[in-house]
Design an enzyme around this catalytic site. Structure first.
Site, PDB file in Angstrom:
ATOM      1  N   GLY A 125       1.164  -1.271   0.243  1.00  0.00           N
ATOM      2  CA  GLY A 125      -0.456  -0.222  -0.216  1.00  0.00           C
ATOM      3  C   GLY A 125       0.753   1.324  -0.098  1.00  0.00           C
ATOM      4  N   SER A 126       2.028   1.230   0.579  1.00  0.00           N
ATOM      5  CA  SER A 126       2.945   2.079   1.188  1.00  0.00           C
ATOM      6  C   SER A 126       3.312   3.056  -1.038  1.00  0.00           C
ATOM      7  CB  SER A 126       4.201   2.459   1.925  1.00  0.00           C
ATOM      8  OG  SER A 126       3.320   1.720   3.283  1.00  0.00           O
ATOM      9  N   ASN A 170      -7.046   4.202   9.139  1.00  0.00           N
ATOM     10  CA  ASN A 170      -7.409   3.146  10.137  1.00  0.00           C
ATOM     11  C   ASN A 170      -7.214   3.382  11.246  1.00  0.00           C
ATOM     12  OD1 ASN A 170      -4.639   5.114   8.939  1.00  0.00           O
ATOM     13  ND2 ASN A 170      -3.335   3.922  10.012  1.00  0.00           N
ATOM     14  N   GLN A 207      -8.198   0.640   3.663  1.00  0.00           N
ATOM     15  CA  GLN A 207      -8.624  -0.405   4.746  1.00  0.00           C
ATOM     16  C   GLN A 207      -9.880   0.303   4.274  1.00  0.00           C
ATOM     17  OE1 GLN A 207      -8.541  -0.512   8.313  1.00  0.00           O
ATOM     18  NE2 GLN A 207      -5.874   0.161   8.536  1.00  0.00           N
ATOM     19  N   SER A 228      -3.633  -2.584  -0.600  1.00  0.00           N
ATOM     20  CA  SER A 228      -2.945  -3.706   0.126  1.00  0.00           C
ATOM     21  C   SER A 228      -3.525  -5.372  -0.107  1.00  0.00           C
ATOM     22  CB  SER A 228      -1.716  -2.823   1.018  1.00  0.00           C
ATOM     23  OG  SER A 228      -1.068  -3.514   2.061  1.00  0.00           O
ATOM     24  N   HIS A 285      -3.115  -7.770   2.365  1.00  0.00           N
ATOM     25  CA  HIS A 285      -2.076  -7.959   3.738  1.00  0.00           C
ATOM     26  C   HIS A 285      -3.620  -7.119   5.033  1.00  0.00           C
ATOM     27  CE1 HIS A 285      -0.025  -4.721   6.202  1.00  0.00           C
ATOM     28  NE2 HIS A 285       0.331  -4.555   5.456  1.00  0.00           N
ATOM     29  N   THR A 322      10.964  -8.240 -11.417  1.00  0.00           N
ATOM     30  CA  THR A 322      10.174  -9.274 -12.182  1.00  0.00           C
ATOM     31  C   THR A 322       8.579  -9.189 -10.738  1.00  0.00           C
ATOM     32  OG1 THR A 322      12.217 -10.301 -12.346  1.00  0.00           O
ATOM     33  CG2 THR A 322      10.389 -11.450 -12.253  1.00  0.00           C
ATOM     34  N   CYS A 372       1.622   1.461  13.085  1.00  0.00           N
ATOM     35  CA  CYS A 372       3.094   1.765  12.296  1.00  0.00           C
ATOM     36  C   CYS A 372       3.566   3.146  13.347  1.00  0.00           C
ATOM     37  CB  CYS A 372       2.473   2.890  10.819  1.00  0.00           C
ATOM     38  SG  CYS A 372       1.595   1.863   9.934  1.00  0.00           S
TER      39      CYS A 372
HETATM   40  C1  LIG Z   1      -1.807  -0.183   5.595  1.00  0.00           C
HETATM   41  C2  LIG Z   1      -2.420   0.988   5.203  1.00  0.00           C
HETATM   42  C3  LIG Z   1      -1.093   1.133   4.614  1.00  0.00           C
HETATM   43  C4  LIG Z   1       0.441   0.730   4.114  1.00  0.00           C
HETATM   44  O1  LIG Z   1       0.109  -0.140   3.740  1.00  0.00           O
HETATM   45  P1  LIG Z   1       0.891  -1.571   3.573  1.00  0.00           P
HETATM   46  O2  LIG Z   1       0.865  -2.038   2.762  1.00  0.00           O
HETATM   47  O3  LIG Z   1       1.606  -1.496   4.508  1.00  0.00           O
HETATM   48  O4  LIG Z   1       2.264  -0.661   2.793  1.00  0.00           O
HETATM   49  C5  LIG Z   1      -1.162   2.512   3.883  1.00  0.00           C
HETATM   50  N1  LIG Z   1      -2.697   3.104   4.729  1.00  0.00           N
HETATM   51  C6  LIG Z   1      -3.313   3.027   5.564  1.00  0.00           C
HETATM   52  C7  LIG Z   1      -4.777   3.678   4.801  1.00  0.00           C
HETATM   53  C8  LIG Z   1      -2.900   1.630   5.736  1.00  0.00           C
HETATM   54  O5  LIG Z   1      -4.138   0.991   6.780  1.00  0.00           O
END
Ligand SMILES: *Cc1c(COP(=O)(O)O)cnc(C)c1O
Length: 378
Positions: free
Chosen positions: A71-72, A151, A179, A199, A201, A237, A325
């Site tokens: 996500g980052s 989040n 989120q 993202s 996860h 890749t 975080c």
């Molecule tokens: C978890 C999160 C991210 C970051 O995602 P990652 O895959 O952990 O880098 C970014 N924005 C929000 C709102 C999140 O909850």
């Protein structure tokens, strides 16, 4: 000891169906998607299926989906990549004070490079003001980046209205929807979203894979030099197994959308109710209506959040004080400060985020332990 996991906003376990779908791509199907022989073509086919699964979940098009590592990265690619590619059109960006650090810090970096950024305030429930947004727009505004849902406090922003304003003013609209996936119905066309980060996860796919939706016709620069993967926008890749997992996970979570959210909401409301019964003067953070179904952020005087987490951990309970975080960071959460909490109350905040494994019995155990610890302290 039994682990009771209440931190689904930090990460989620990979679900069985997703693991099963991914396994061949770690083993027999190890091809590089950029190669021409059938092993490589199989990898490419698997990736295209995942791209279609993501596109369908968002009502976007297959060629509008770019896979990333998280996500980052998606946030950085959207914000910096767009700003660099469009700097001759203007240098002003609008975002909010409650964004994830991936967005906030990307904006800070751009400020050092000559861009101008407006950070919108939010009200006591964590919502932006549409009027303030409209007033912040200037001739040189090129991008609005406002998160779909927060989040820490779970508040869902007025995305459709923001999309309308952006469209009317011909400004590109990016949203960090990390989120929101699985917790909100997202239609990028209907909501006028031009770019969207997600993202894996956070919705039962593995860590280390994300995606960025970019509406066709919108230009952005790649941030990493190398190969021409992802339409020459993201070198490296491709992580086929995890991309396959992300595709499967997004399809599954939207397939069971109603029951997943109904269950989380019931657990959350039951938790709020029990907490209010057992602990005096709790403050529920975030909007009560426009809220992620699984988010329960609560503040209470008298006990420090990290102290409480430490005690809960001894009972096998995983939860969060603010956001995962920032647990290494002693300053109070920028989100809780932005909604007007004193730093003391912000430090006495517990975020519970519900998900697939949780039961009502878990909530009873949780509340029992919180009440015991707080009442002992008081
Ligand atoms: C978890 C999160 C991210 C970051 O995602 P990652 O895959 O952990 O880098 C970014 N924005 C929000 C709102 C999140 O909850």
């Amino acid at each position: 000891m039994k682990i009771r996991y209440f931190d689904h906003a930090a990460t989620t376990p990979v679900r069985e169906e997703v693991i099963k779908e991914m396994l061949p791509y770690f083993g027999v199907e190890y091809g590089n998607a950029s190669t021409m022989y059938s092993l490589g073509r199989n990898a490419k086919k698997a990736m295209n299926k995942a791209r279609r699964q993501v596109a369908e979940a968002l009502n976007g098009e297959i060629r509008e989906i770019y896979f990333t590592s998280c996500g980052s990265e998606s946030d950085n690619l959207a914000i910096k990549g767009f700003a660099y590619a469009n700097k001759e059109k203007g240098n002003h960006i609008i975002t909010t004070k409650i964004e994830h650090h991936a967005v906030l810090d990307a904006c800070k970096t751009l400020e050092k490079q000559g861009f101008e950024v407006t950070y919108l305030n939010v009200d006591a429930n964590g919502k932006i003001s549409l009027q303030e947004l409209a007033q912040a727009i200037k001739k040189n505004t090129i991008l609005i980046s406002i998160m779909f849902a927060n989040n820490e406090i779970g508040t869902i922003e007025p995305i459709e209205e923001i999309g309308k304003i952006a469209k009317q003013k011909h400004i590109v609209f990016h949203t960090d929807a990390v989120q929101a996936i699985g917790n909100a119905k997202i239609d990028v066309k209907k909501l006028n979203i031009d770019m969207l980060s997600l993202s894996g996860h956070k919705f039962y796919a593995p860590k280390g894979v994300g995606a960025l939706y970019v509406r066709k016709g919108i230009d952005f620069e790649k941030l990493q030099d190398g190969g021409e993967q992802e339409s020459n926008k993201r070198a490296g890749t491709e992580n086929i197994a995890e991309i396959v997992g992300l595709g499967k996970a997004i399809e599954l979570i939207y397939h069971e959308f109603e029951e997943y959210n109904q269950k989380n909401k019931e657990l959350r409301d039951y938790y709020f109710e029990q907490m209010q019964k057992r602990i005096p003067n709790i403050k529920i953070n975030g909007d009560l209506q426009d809220r992620l179904s699984g988010n329960a952020s609560v503040s209470f005087e008298g006990i420090n959040g990290s102290e409480l987490l430490f005690e809960l951990d001894k009972q096998g309970i995983c939860a969060s004080a603010g956001s995962a975080c920032s647990t290494a960071n002693p300053t109070p959460s920028h989100v809780l400060t932005a909604i007007g909490l004193s730093s003391q109350l912000a430090d006495s905040t517990l975020r519970i985020s519900f998900g697939k494994s949780n039961t009502k019995e878990d909530v009873d155990f949780l509340v029992e332990n919180i009440a015991k610890m707080i009442n002992e302290k008081m």
